[in-house]
Design a protein around this motif. Structure first.
Motif, PDB file in Angstrom:
ATOM      1  N   ALA A 129       0.884  -1.234   0.073  1.00 44.64           N
ATOM      2  CA  ALA A 129       0.285   0.029  -0.062  1.00 44.64           C
ATOM      3  C   ALA A 129       0.768   1.363   0.035  1.00 44.64           C
ATOM      4  O   ALA A 129       0.692   2.191  -0.675  1.00 44.64           O
ATOM      5  CB  ALA A 129      -0.845  -0.048   1.358  1.00 44.64           C
ATOM      6  N   THR A 130       2.144   1.130   0.850  1.00 46.48           N
ATOM      7  CA  THR A 130       2.744   2.326   0.694  1.00 46.48           C
ATOM      8  C   THR A 130       3.356   2.747  -0.451  1.00 46.48           C
ATOM      9  O   THR A 130       3.495   3.898  -0.942  1.00 46.48           O
ATOM     10  CB  THR A 130       3.955   2.271   1.756  1.00 46.48           C
ATOM     11  OG1 THR A 130       3.419   1.766   3.218  1.00 46.48           O
ATOM     12  CG2 THR A 130       4.870   3.327   1.892  1.00 46.48           C
ATOM     13  N   ALA A 131       3.798   1.572  -1.331  1.00 47.48           N
ATOM     14  CA  ALA A 131       4.259   1.653  -2.741  1.00 47.48           C
ATOM     15  C   ALA A 131       3.183   2.258  -3.669  1.00 47.48           C
ATOM     16  O   ALA A 131       3.658   2.999  -4.432  1.00 47.48           O
ATOM     17  CB  ALA A 131       4.854   0.357  -3.137  1.00 47.48           C
ATOM     18  N   ARG A 132       2.064   1.901  -3.468  1.00 48.54           N
ATOM     19  CA  ARG A 132       1.138   2.614  -4.226  1.00 48.54           C
ATOM     20  C   ARG A 132       0.579   3.677  -3.966  1.00 48.54           C
ATOM     21  O   ARG A 132       0.506   4.619  -5.000  1.00 48.54           O
ATOM     22  CB  ARG A 132      -0.444   1.441  -4.000  1.00 48.54           C
ATOM     23  CG  ARG A 132      -0.182   0.234  -4.865  1.00 48.54           C
ATOM     24  CD  ARG A 132      -1.151  -0.755  -4.165  1.00 48.54           C
ATOM     25  NE  ARG A 132      -1.025  -2.204  -4.798  1.00 48.54           N
ATOM     26  CZ  ARG A 132      -1.599  -3.322  -4.442  1.00 48.54           C
ATOM     27  NH1 ARG A 132      -2.181  -3.219  -3.450  1.00 48.54           N
ATOM     28  NH2 ARG A 132      -1.433  -4.409  -5.077  1.00 48.54           N
ATOM     29  N   VAL A 133       0.688   4.296  -2.836  1.00 49.56           N
ATOM     30  CA  VAL A 133       0.383   5.441  -2.659  1.00 49.56           C
ATOM     31  C   VAL A 133       1.528   6.511  -3.229  1.00 49.56           C
ATOM     32  O   VAL A 133       1.217   7.491  -3.818  1.00 49.56           O
ATOM     33  CB  VAL A 133       0.142   6.010  -1.138  1.00 49.56           C
ATOM     34  CG1 VAL A 133       0.516   7.078  -0.563  1.00 49.56           C
ATOM     35  CG2 VAL A 133      -0.906   5.211  -0.457  1.00 49.56           C
ATOM     36  N   ARG A 134       2.956   6.030  -2.831  1.00 49.77           N
ATOM     37  CA  ARG A 134       3.890   6.865  -3.602  1.00 49.77           C
ATOM     38  C   ARG A 134       3.977   6.675  -5.129  1.00 49.77           C
ATOM     39  O   ARG A 134       4.418   7.690  -5.627  1.00 49.77           O
ATOM     40  CB  ARG A 134       5.099   5.985  -2.926  1.00 49.77           C
ATOM     41  CG  ARG A 134       5.221   6.717  -1.449  1.00 49.77           C
ATOM     42  CD  ARG A 134       6.747   6.029  -0.937  1.00 49.77           C
ATOM     43  NE  ARG A 134       6.810   6.207   0.681  1.00 49.77           N
ATOM     44  CZ  ARG A 134       7.627   5.848   1.309  1.00 49.77           C
ATOM     45  NH1 ARG A 134       8.701   5.271   0.695  1.00 49.77           N
ATOM     46  NH2 ARG A 134       7.690   5.855   2.641  1.00 49.77           N
ATOM     47  N   LEU A 135       3.559   5.695  -5.571  1.00 44.19           N
ATOM     48  CA  LEU A 135       3.416   5.500  -6.872  1.00 44.19           C
ATOM     49  C   LEU A 135       2.329   6.655  -7.603  1.00 44.19           C
ATOM     50  O   LEU A 135       2.548   7.179  -8.610  1.00 44.19           O
ATOM     51  CB  LEU A 135       3.272   4.327  -7.446  1.00 44.19           C
ATOM     52  CG  LEU A 135       2.984   3.765  -8.868  1.00 44.19           C
ATOM     53  CD1 LEU A 135       4.098   4.155  -9.616  1.00 44.19           C
ATOM     54  CD2 LEU A 135       2.495   2.238  -9.228  1.00 44.19           C
ATOM     55  N   ALA A 136       1.358   6.599  -6.588  1.00 38.55           N
ATOM     56  CA  ALA A 136       0.154   7.682  -7.372  1.00 38.55           C
ATOM     57  C   ALA A 136       0.827   8.966  -7.308  1.00 38.55           C
ATOM     58  O   ALA A 136       0.428   9.736  -8.085  1.00 38.55           O
ATOM     59  CB  ALA A 136      -0.891   7.464  -6.274  1.00 38.55           C
ATOM     60  N   ALA A 137       1.723   9.172  -6.296  1.00 36.13           N
ATOM     61  CA  ALA A 137       2.173  10.687  -6.299  1.00 36.13           C
ATOM     62  C   ALA A 137       3.267  10.738  -7.529  1.00 36.13           C
ATOM     63  O   ALA A 137       3.143  12.155  -8.072  1.00 36.13           O
ATOM     64  CB  ALA A 137       2.832  10.935  -5.010  1.00 36.13           C
ATOM     65  N   VAL A 138       3.809   9.816  -7.845  1.00 39.88           N
ATOM     66  CA  VAL A 138       4.816  10.062  -8.992  1.00 39.88           C
ATOM     67  C   VAL A 138       4.057  10.218 -10.335  1.00 39.88           C
ATOM     68  O   VAL A 138       4.252  10.800 -11.008  1.00 39.88           O
ATOM     69  CB  VAL A 138       5.688   8.782  -8.891  1.00 39.88           C
ATOM     70  CG1 VAL A 138       6.307   8.861 -10.476  1.00 39.88           C
ATOM     71  CG2 VAL A 138       6.797   8.784  -7.661  1.00 39.88           C
ATOM     72  N   LEU A 139       2.801   9.520 -10.355  1.00 36.51           N
ATOM     73  CA  LEU A 139       2.108   9.684 -11.568  1.00 36.51           C
ATOM     74  C   LEU A 139       1.323  10.796 -11.636  1.00 36.51           C
ATOM     75  O   LEU A 139       1.193  11.543 -12.717  1.00 36.51           O
ATOM     76  CB  LEU A 139       1.077   8.604 -11.570  1.00 36.51           C
ATOM     77  CG  LEU A 139       1.703   6.844 -11.692  1.00 36.51           C
ATOM     78  CD1 LEU A 139       0.500   5.777 -11.517  1.00 36.51           C
ATOM     79  CD2 LEU A 139       2.066   6.682 -13.160  1.00 36.51           C
ATOM     80  N   LEU A 140       1.063  11.234 -10.389  1.00 37.52           N
ATOM     81  CA  LEU A 140       0.345  12.819 -10.300  1.00 37.52           C
ATOM     82  C   LEU A 140       1.475  13.980 -10.908  1.00 37.52           C
ATOM     83  O   LEU A 140       1.120  14.821 -11.733  1.00 37.52           O
ATOM     84  CB  LEU A 140       0.101  13.053  -8.828  1.00 37.52           C
ATOM     85  CG  LEU A 140      -0.454  14.501  -8.649  1.00 37.52           C
ATOM     86  CD1 LEU A 140      -1.738  14.758  -9.495  1.00 37.52           C
ATOM     87  CD2 LEU A 140      -0.650  14.754  -7.200  1.00 37.52           C
ATOM     88  N   ASN A 141       2.588  13.600 -10.333  1.00 42.68           N
ATOM     89  CA  ASN A 141       3.779  14.676 -10.952  1.00 42.68           C
ATOM     90  C   ASN A 141       3.997  14.547 -12.244  1.00 42.68           C
ATOM     91  O   ASN A 141       4.452  15.223 -12.965  1.00 42.68           O
ATOM     92  CB  ASN A 141       5.057  14.269 -10.141  1.00 42.68           C
ATOM     93  CG  ASN A 141       6.162  15.243 -10.424  1.00 42.68           C
ATOM     94  OD1 ASN A 141       5.900  16.520  -9.977  1.00 42.68           O
ATOM     95  ND2 ASN A 141       7.209  14.748 -10.980  1.00 42.68           N
ATOM     96  N   SER A 142       3.669  13.248 -13.054  1.00 39.35           N
ATOM     97  CA  SER A 142       3.906  13.152 -14.367  1.00 39.35           C
ATOM     98  C   SER A 142       2.555  13.381 -15.131  1.00 39.35           C
ATOM     99  O   SER A 142       2.634  13.061 -16.464  1.00 39.35           O
ATOM    100  CB  SER A 142       4.208  11.655 -14.674  1.00 39.35           C
ATOM    101  OG  SER A 142       5.319  11.407 -13.931  1.00 39.35           O
ATOM    102  N   GLN A 143       1.748  13.918 -14.560  1.00 37.89           N
ATOM    103  CA  GLN A 143       0.387  14.184 -15.090  1.00 37.89           C
ATOM    104  C   GLN A 143      -0.481  12.900 -15.524  1.00 37.89           C
ATOM    105  O   GLN A 143      -1.346  13.232 -16.531  1.00 37.89           O
ATOM    106  CB  GLN A 143       0.516  15.348 -16.183  1.00 37.89           C
ATOM    107  CG  GLN A 143       1.052  16.635 -15.598  1.00 37.89           C
ATOM    108  CD  GLN A 143       1.057  17.815 -16.726  1.00 37.89           C
ATOM    109  OE1 GLN A 143       0.918  17.599 -17.750  1.00 37.89           O
ATOM    110  NE2 GLN A 143       1.483  18.908 -16.222  1.00 37.89           N
ATOM    111  N   ALA A 144      -0.124  11.871 -15.233  1.00 38.83           N
ATOM    112  CA  ALA A 144      -0.805  10.675 -15.571  1.00 38.83           C
ATOM    113  C   ALA A 144      -2.035  10.491 -14.668  1.00 38.83           C
ATOM    114  O   ALA A 144      -1.928   9.567 -13.607  1.00 38.83           O
ATOM    115  CB  ALA A 144       0.085   9.305 -15.396  1.00 38.83           C
TER     116      ALA A 144
END
Length: 214
Positions: A129-144
């Motif tokens: 879950a921690t990885a998914r939340v952080r992955l979502a932040a990376v994707l947000l930063n990439s406008q995905a």
């Protein structure tokens, strides 16, 4: 008298033979299963301890490589850890460390790859879950945005409900969907215990969107 005792002994021997003929195979089988299970358990414990020890050594190598900033060493050490001990907690922690180091350097593709691996392969649901939340932040930063929402929509432990809702609000806001962002932030606020500092962060976001929480 001796003959009488001999007859008793013979009778006991005959009874023992009869008992063993009837139950001996079963008793032997049970003993084999019990002793085999004990040996297997000891072997499994040894294997687990060995795995943990080797994974810790490679995890330390990953940390050392991250501290040195040597990408080649990072890739090699983390690759070895994933290949040989991918199911260990150490591998998941190393993946989170590699992702953070990559993100700090703006290497978003590397950060995304490491977080995706942890989210897919970690043995611990909390680390997933921690990885998914952080992955979502990376994707947000990439406008995905849609991909980020998809990741946040994955089933996670209930203790992540508030932070997931908060991150969804961030994604919706970035997409320009103010109403959905407000709804998500309010859900995050409801799922956060009173007195927790995190509530203030969410409240600030809602206030910035014109929501009076008083």
């Amino acid at each position: 008298m001796a003959t009488h005792l001999d007859l008793e002994e013979q009778e006991q021997i005959d009874q023992l033979k009869h008992f063993w003929n009837k139950w001996g195979t079963l008793i032997t089988t049970v003993l084999v299963i019990v002793l085999g299970g004990f040996a297997a358990w000891n072997g499994y414990q040894y294997w687990q301890n060995h795995q943990a020890s080797q994974a810790s050594a490679l995890s330390s190598a990953v940390e050392s490589a991250v501290n040195s900033g040597d990408k080649t060493r990072i890739d090699q050490a983390f690759g070895d850890l994933r290949s040989n001990y991918g199911g260990t907690v150490q591998a998941a922690h190393a993946g989170l460390l590699v992702a953070k180091a990559a993100g700090d350097k703006g290497q978003m593709d590397d950060a995304k790859a490491a977080l995706t691996w942890v989210a897919d392969n970690a043995s611990d649901e909390g680390l997933k879950a921690t990885a998914r939340v952080r992955l979502a932040a990376v994707l947000l930063n990439s406008q995905a945005y849609d991909e980020a929402l998809k990741v946040l929509g994955t089933k996670m432990p209930t203790e992540f409900d508030a932070v997931v809702a908060d991150h969804k609000g961030d994604v919706y806001l970035a997409k320009g969907d103010k109403a959905q962002a407000i709804e998500s932030y309010k859900a995050a606020l409801q799922k956060t215990e009173p007195g927790v500092e995190y509530r203030n962060v969410i409240s600030v976001k809602l206030n910035a969107l014109g929501e009076d929480l008083k």
